[in-house]
Enzyme design. Structure first.
Site, short mmCIF file in Angstrom:
data_model
loop_
_atom_site.label_atom_id
_atom_site.label_comp_id
_atom_site.label_asym_id
_atom_site.label_seq_id
_atom_site.Cartn_x
_atom_site.Cartn_y
_atom_site.Cartn_z
N LYS A 1 10.80 -17.36 12.70
CA LYS A 1 10.73 -18.65 13.33
C LYS A 1 10.42 -18.64 14.96
O LYS A 1 9.63 -19.45 15.38
CB LYS A 1 12.17 -19.56 13.17
N TYR B 1 15.31 -14.42 9.67
CA TYR B 1 14.95 -15.70 9.50
C TYR B 1 14.48 -16.37 11.23
O TYR B 1 13.58 -16.81 11.22
CB TYR B 1 16.10 -16.83 9.14
N SER C 1 12.87 -23.39 14.33
CA SER C 1 14.23 -23.49 14.10
C SER C 1 14.91 -23.31 15.38
O SER C 1 14.45 -22.59 16.20
CB SER C 1 14.62 -22.63 13.17
N ALA D 1 13.67 -14.05 13.48
CA ALA D 1 12.48 -13.32 14.04
C ALA D 1 11.27 -14.20 13.27
O ALA D 1 10.30 -14.51 14.06
CB ALA D 1 12.58 -12.06 13.50
N GLY E 1 4.94 -27.62 1.70
CA GLY E 1 6.27 -27.93 1.53
C GLY E 1 6.87 -29.01 1.46
O GLY E 1 7.93 -29.32 2.17
N ALA E 2 6.15 -30.15 0.82
CA ALA E 2 6.54 -31.51 1.05
C ALA E 2 7.14 -32.08 -0.10
O ALA E 2 7.27 -33.34 -0.31
CB ALA E 2 5.23 -32.43 1.46
N SER E 3 7.64 -31.15 -1.18
CA SER E 3 8.31 -31.77 -2.47
C SER E 3 9.57 -32.26 -2.23
O SER E 3 10.34 -32.59 -3.05
CB SER E 3 8.07 -30.44 -3.53
N ARG E 4 10.05 -32.12 -0.96
CA ARG E 4 11.58 -32.21 -0.71
C ARG E 4 11.89 -32.09 0.82
O ARG E 4 11.06 -31.67 1.56
CB ARG E 4 12.69 -31.21 -1.55
N ASN F 1 5.22 -26.79 7.37
CA ASN F 1 6.58 -26.99 7.09
C ASN F 1 7.22 -26.18 5.93
O ASN F 1 8.53 -25.72 6.11
CB ASN F 1 6.78 -28.43 6.65
P1 NAP Z 1 14.08 -27.19 1.91
O1 NAP Z 1 14.60 -28.39 1.45
O2 NAP Z 1 14.52 -25.74 1.16
O3 NAP Z 1 12.43 -27.22 1.15
C1 NAP Z 1 11.56 -26.10 1.33
C2 NAP Z 1 10.07 -26.72 1.10
O4 NAP Z 1 9.30 -25.49 0.94
C3 NAP Z 1 9.83 -27.13 -0.28
O5 NAP Z 1 9.00 -28.20 -0.67
C4 NAP Z 1 9.09 -26.02 -1.07
O6 NAP Z 1 8.54 -26.11 -2.25
C5 NAP Z 1 8.41 -25.50 -0.02
N1 NAP Z 1 8.15 -23.95 -0.16
C6 NAP Z 1 8.92 -22.93 -0.11
N2 NAP Z 1 8.30 -21.97 -0.45
C7 NAP Z 1 7.20 -22.08 -0.62
C8 NAP Z 1 5.86 -21.31 -0.49
N3 NAP Z 1 5.67 -20.08 -0.52
N4 NAP Z 1 4.63 -21.98 -0.50
C9 NAP Z 1 4.41 -23.34 -0.25
N5 NAP Z 1 5.79 -24.08 -0.25
C10 NAP Z 1 7.00 -23.52 -0.32
O7 NAP Z 1 13.83 -27.05 3.21
P2 NAP Z 1 13.90 -27.92 4.56
O8 NAP Z 1 15.38 -27.66 4.91
O9 NAP Z 1 13.08 -29.09 4.05
O10 NAP Z 1 13.06 -27.03 5.66
C11 NAP Z 1 11.80 -27.40 5.90
C12 NAP Z 1 11.35 -26.22 7.14
O11 NAP Z 1 12.18 -26.76 8.20
C13 NAP Z 1 11.40 -24.93 6.76
O12 NAP Z 1 10.28 -24.31 7.30
C14 NAP Z 1 12.58 -24.51 7.35
O13 NAP Z 1 12.82 -23.29 7.95
C15 NAP Z 1 12.66 -25.49 8.66
N6 NAP Z 1 14.01 -25.88 9.11
C16 NAP Z 1 14.99 -26.36 8.41
C17 NAP Z 1 16.28 -26.67 9.24
C18 NAP Z 1 17.27 -27.41 8.11
O14 NAP Z 1 18.52 -27.50 8.80
N7 NAP Z 1 17.27 -27.92 7.10
C19 NAP Z 1 16.64 -26.49 10.45
C20 NAP Z 1 15.54 -25.76 11.01
C21 NAP Z 1 14.29 -25.31 10.45
P3 NAP Z 1 9.18 -26.36 -3.65
O15 NAP Z 1 9.98 -27.40 -3.70
O16 NAP Z 1 7.96 -26.31 -4.63
O17 NAP Z 1 9.83 -25.09 -3.80
#
Ligand code: NAP
Length: 249
Positions: free
Chosen positions: A161, A157, A144, A159, A14-17, A92
């Site tokens: 994490k 969610y 998380s 659960a 999940g490194a595309s964003r 991630n």
């Molecule tokens: P995000 O901006 O929504 O990005 C999610 C990433 O995961 C995207 O690169 C997406 O790919 C990829 N992804 C989604 N489903 C996938 C799958 N089935 N297989 C492979 N890749 C997949 O999320 P983020 O906020 O950066 O979060 C990253 C991680 O941190 C997550 O695990 C999230 O639960 C955790 N987290 C985030 C926060 C926060 O506040 N943002 C807080 C705590 C934990 P595509 O672009 O191709 O869809």
């Protein structure tokens, strides 16, 4: 401290964003050849790779859905054919589904667990063998703050994490003798697509609960992940590092 990941190969799911992009860029800038995984957003993954290359670093993109065990195995096999090793795995990739638990459906339960928990396990299972052979490995799982503090509407969610944390600890014990360190990072509120649609009202409420007085940036998480991936962190395993501005202590 000089973090040197030259001659290492890394994979970030999940490194595309968002956080994954910042982690991939951070690892690559420290010298690791970094694979940028995505599921749908090829353009985003290519942009991550462009940032890596613009920084004089190296990497490649790789598509697979983490919940598809066979696709994960094939993806990691491809990395091993291309680079002959895999040293660092960052789990991630994740999705968020929330809302009143009275309305949560069975398919949502299944979906969240299969991406957030089973997806991480699939990647670990496919990566750990080459790490065992190398007698060096680093696995960092993104959990998380919600796994620790709880949050209304986040039963599912949270659960998924919390499951990541439990899995991290058992695997850390299982593979420690092979010099594979497995840790979790628990971000707080980080500005990404995942948190973009949260209302201004809820944002303000949350901001008041964060002692450092700001939301996190993806780079705040990336710095800790890069450290955990390095030799500097070689005596840390089975831990959870909180990156949340003090939101949860
Ligand atoms: P995000 O901006 O929504 O990005 C999610 C990433 O995961 C995207 O690169 C997406 O790919 C990829 N992804 C989604 N489903 C996938 C799958 N089935 N297989 C492979 N890749 C997949 O999320 P983020 O906020 O950066 O979060 C990253 C991680 O941190 C997550 O695990 C999230 O639960 C955790 N987290 C985030 C926060 C926060 O506040 N943002 C807080 C705590 C934990 P595509 O672009 O191709 O869809």
């Amino acid at each position: 401290m000089n973090i040197d990941l030259r001659n290492k190969v890394a994979l970030v799911s999940g490194a595309s964003r968002g956080i994954g992009r910042a982690v991939a860029v951070g690892l690559a800038k420290s010298g690791a050849f970094t694979y940028v995984n995505f599921v749908r957003n090829e353009e985003g993954a290519q942009y991550t790779l462009k940032i890596i290359q613009d920084n004089g670093a190296q990497g490649s993109t790789i598509q697979f859905p983490v919940e598809d065990r066979i696709a994960v195995q094939e993806g990691i096999k491809k990395i091993l054919i291309e680079k002959g090793r895999l040293d660092i795995l960052v789990n991630n990739a994740g999705i968020w589904i929330g809302g009143s638990s009275l309305r949560l459906r069975g398919d949502q339960w299944k979906r969240l667990l299969e991406v957030n928990l089973e997806g991480a396990f699939n990647c670990i299972q496919a990566s750990v063998r080459p790490m065992m052979k190398q007698r060096w490995g680093r696995i960092i799982n993104i959990s998380s703050v919600i796994a620790f503090s709880g949050n209304v509407g986040d039963a599912l969610y949270g659960a998924s994490k919390a499951g990541v944390v439990g899995m991290t600890k058992s695997l850390a014990r299982e593979f420690a003798s092979r010099n594979i360190c497995i840790n979790a990072v628990a971000p707080g509120f980080i500005e990404t697509d995942m948190t973009r649609d949260i209302s201004a009202e809820v944002r303000n409420e949350m901001l008041e609960m964060i002692p450092l007085g700001r939301f996190g940036a993806p780079e705040d998480v990336a710095g800790v992940v890069v450290f955990l991936a390095s030799d500097e962190a070689s005596y840390i395993t089975g831990q959870v590092i909180h990156v949340n501005g003090g939101l949860y202590m």
